[in-house]
Motif scaffolding. Structure first.
Motif, PDB file in Angstrom:
ATOM      1  N   ARG A  18       0.864  -1.171   0.026  1.00  0.00           N
ATOM      2  CA  ARG A  18       0.150  -0.022   0.072  1.00  0.00           C
ATOM      3  C   ARG A  18       0.624   1.467   0.228  1.00  0.00           C
ATOM      4  NH1 ARG A  18      -3.363  -2.950   4.837  1.00  0.00           N
ATOM      5  NH2 ARG A  18      -4.300  -4.226   3.302  1.00  0.00           N
ATOM      6  N   ARG A  93     -11.088 -12.964  -0.348  1.00  0.00           N
ATOM      7  CA  ARG A  93     -11.739 -12.246  -1.315  1.00  0.00           C
ATOM      8  C   ARG A  93     -12.550 -11.251  -0.790  1.00  0.00           C
ATOM      9  NH1 ARG A  93     -12.607 -14.279  -6.636  1.00  0.00           N
ATOM     10  NH2 ARG A  93     -14.521 -12.915  -6.706  1.00  0.00           N
ATOM     11  N   THR A  94     -12.941  -9.870  -1.341  1.00  0.00           N
ATOM     12  CA  THR A  94     -13.513  -8.776  -1.088  1.00  0.00           C
ATOM     13  C   THR A  94     -14.728  -8.747  -1.783  1.00  0.00           C
ATOM     14  OG1 THR A  94     -11.406  -7.747  -0.297  1.00  0.00           O
ATOM     15  CG2 THR A  94     -13.440  -6.395  -0.309  1.00  0.00           C
ATOM     16  N   PRO A  96     -18.272  -6.750  -3.032  1.00  0.00           N
ATOM     17  CA  PRO A  96     -18.467  -5.359  -3.516  1.00  0.00           C
ATOM     18  C   PRO A  96     -18.897  -4.214  -2.305  1.00  0.00           C
ATOM     19  CG  PRO A  96     -19.417  -6.795  -4.985  1.00  0.00           C
ATOM     20  CD  PRO A  96     -19.187  -7.719  -3.743  1.00  0.00           C
ATOM     21  N   ASP A  97     -19.444  -4.829  -1.321  1.00  0.00           N
ATOM     22  CA  ASP A  97     -19.819  -3.916  -0.063  1.00  0.00           C
ATOM     23  C   ASP A  97     -18.590  -3.912   0.953  1.00  0.00           C
ATOM     24  OD1 ASP A  97     -19.723  -6.327   0.952  1.00  0.00           O
ATOM     25  OD2 ASP A  97     -21.706  -6.447   1.634  1.00  0.00           O
ATOM     26  N   GLY A  98     -17.475  -4.401   0.629  1.00  0.00           N
ATOM     27  CA  GLY A  98     -16.316  -4.168   1.484  1.00  0.00           C
ATOM     28  C   GLY A  98     -16.149  -5.580   2.463  1.00  0.00           C
ATOM     29  N   ARG A  99     -17.143  -6.433   2.602  1.00  0.00           N
ATOM     30  CA  ARG A  99     -16.971  -7.466   3.537  1.00  0.00           C
ATOM     31  C   ARG A  99     -15.769  -8.504   2.935  1.00  0.00           C
ATOM     32  NH1 ARG A  99     -22.352 -10.262   3.998  1.00  0.00           N
ATOM     33  NH2 ARG A  99     -22.620  -9.911   2.151  1.00  0.00           N
ATOM     34  N   GLU A 100     -15.206  -9.120   3.724  1.00  0.00           N
ATOM     35  CA  GLU A 100     -14.030 -10.217   3.346  1.00  0.00           C
ATOM     36  C   GLU A 100     -14.481 -11.535   3.917  1.00  0.00           C
ATOM     37  OE1 GLU A 100     -10.600  -8.652   5.010  1.00  0.00           O
ATOM     38  OE2 GLU A 100     -10.258  -7.089   3.900  1.00  0.00           O
ATOM     39  N   THR A 126      -7.047 -12.386  -2.862  1.00  0.00           N
ATOM     40  CA  THR A 126      -5.891 -11.383  -2.402  1.00  0.00           C
ATOM     41  C   THR A 126      -4.970 -12.311  -1.306  1.00  0.00           C
ATOM     42  OG1 THR A 126      -7.002  -9.437  -2.964  1.00  0.00           O
ATOM     43  CG2 THR A 126      -5.175  -9.353  -1.176  1.00  0.00           C
ATOM     44  N   GLN A 212     -10.909  -8.985  13.693  1.00  0.00           N
ATOM     45  CA  GLN A 212     -11.378  -8.923  12.477  1.00  0.00           C
ATOM     46  C   GLN A 212     -11.063 -10.152  11.403  1.00  0.00           C
ATOM     47  OE1 GLN A 212     -13.444  -6.310  11.039  1.00  0.00           O
ATOM     48  NE2 GLN A 212     -13.631  -7.796   9.379  1.00  0.00           N
ATOM     49  N   SER A 216     -13.525 -12.701   9.525  1.00  0.00           N
ATOM     50  CA  SER A 216     -13.574 -13.098   8.241  1.00  0.00           C
ATOM     51  C   SER A 216     -13.303 -14.427   7.777  1.00  0.00           C
ATOM     52  CB  SER A 216     -12.296 -12.362   7.496  1.00  0.00           C
ATOM     53  OG  SER A 216     -12.010 -12.574   5.869  1.00  0.00           O
TER      54      SER A 216
END
Length: 257
Positions: A18, A93-94, A96-100, A126, A212, A216
């Motif tokens: 990043r 994987r992520t 569209p709403d940001g959840r993993e 990822t 977190q 996930s």
């Protein structure tokens, strides 16, 4: 004897972090060159004779990744597959709403990103280092040359793909049919069996991922996992501490599976 050619690796494909360019990430992440031990770490290459394995080692790429640095990114074109040399990482994987959704955690000797090497598609997930880690990249051209000379290597890939397909089937079943409590209990139960240490207060397992990440992994959100752990704590089943989790009542935990 196998004939392997030299391979020039495009540094832009080495990995993503990043805020840094791929080239800068490569320069700051250099580690000692891969050797015979690294080839032996990759289970697919274990049938190779030492001479062939040494030639393969000269064509591999090693890199260090900081904690929370991406090794590969979903949707990007891969340069080959990877073997984790040290550390730990997660594959996710992520939405569209940001959840993993985390599929699995990987440690030293585990491989990932094999599928795109065969179907030439983008990375399906990822991979993020969750602590300082080192990874070995096996370029696609190297694998192609090895399988041409050693067809038995391809059979090892098929065996691994079959095991992963079975595990993904079980993951889908758990997410679809089990409660969050059941999925969390299963994760803790398996962790206790694989890494737990028996003590007078119970089975102690390392707390190596964040809450977190745990959410996930079990297909939930952090708030729900936090409440579930609190209830399990109040029932005397587990005790969550800063650096570890104590399984106080393994029998009661197994009933939640």
């Amino acid at each position: 004897m196998s004939k392997f050619t030299n391979f020039l690796y495009p540094v832009a494909a080495l990995g993503s972090d990043r805020g840094a360019t791929p080239y800068r990430a490569y320069l700051t992440g250099m580690v000692h060159a891969p050797g015979l031990a690294d080839v032996r770490l990759i289970e697919y290459f274990r049938p190779l004779a030492d001479e062939d394995a040494a030639q393969v080692a000269r064509r591999l790429i090693a890199r260090r990744y900081g904690s929370r640095e991406f090794i590969i990114v979903e949707g990007e074109r891969p340069a080959g597959f990877y073997c984790l040399r040290s550390g730990k990482a997660r594959i996710f994987r992520t939405a569209p709403d940001g959840r993993e959704q985390t599929f699995r955690l990987v440690g030293p000797g585990d491989t990932f990103a094999e599928v795109p090497v065969f179907d030439e598609g983008p990375n399906p997930a990822t991979v993020e280092a969750i602590e300082e880690s080192e990874a070995i990249l096996v370029p696609a051209t190297v694998l192609s040359d090895v399988m041409r000379e050693h067809p038995e290597v391809a059979m090892l890939f098929l065996e691994q793909f079959a095991r992963r397909l079975r595990s993904f089937t079980e993951l889908i079943e758990q997410i679809s049919l089990q409660t969050v409590q059941g999925r969390l209990a299963r994760y803790l139960y398996q962790l206790a069996r694989e890494e737990g240490v028996r003590t007078p207060e119970g089975i102690v397992v390392p707390r190596e991922i964040t809450q977190q990440d745990l959410a996930s992994l079990v297909g939930s959100v952090r708030e729900v996992v936090s409440r579930t752990l609190k209830v399990m704590g109040e029932d005397g089943i587990v005790r969550v501490r800063k650096k570890d989790i104590v399984i106080c009542d393994p029998v009661a935990l197994s009933r939640l599976l």
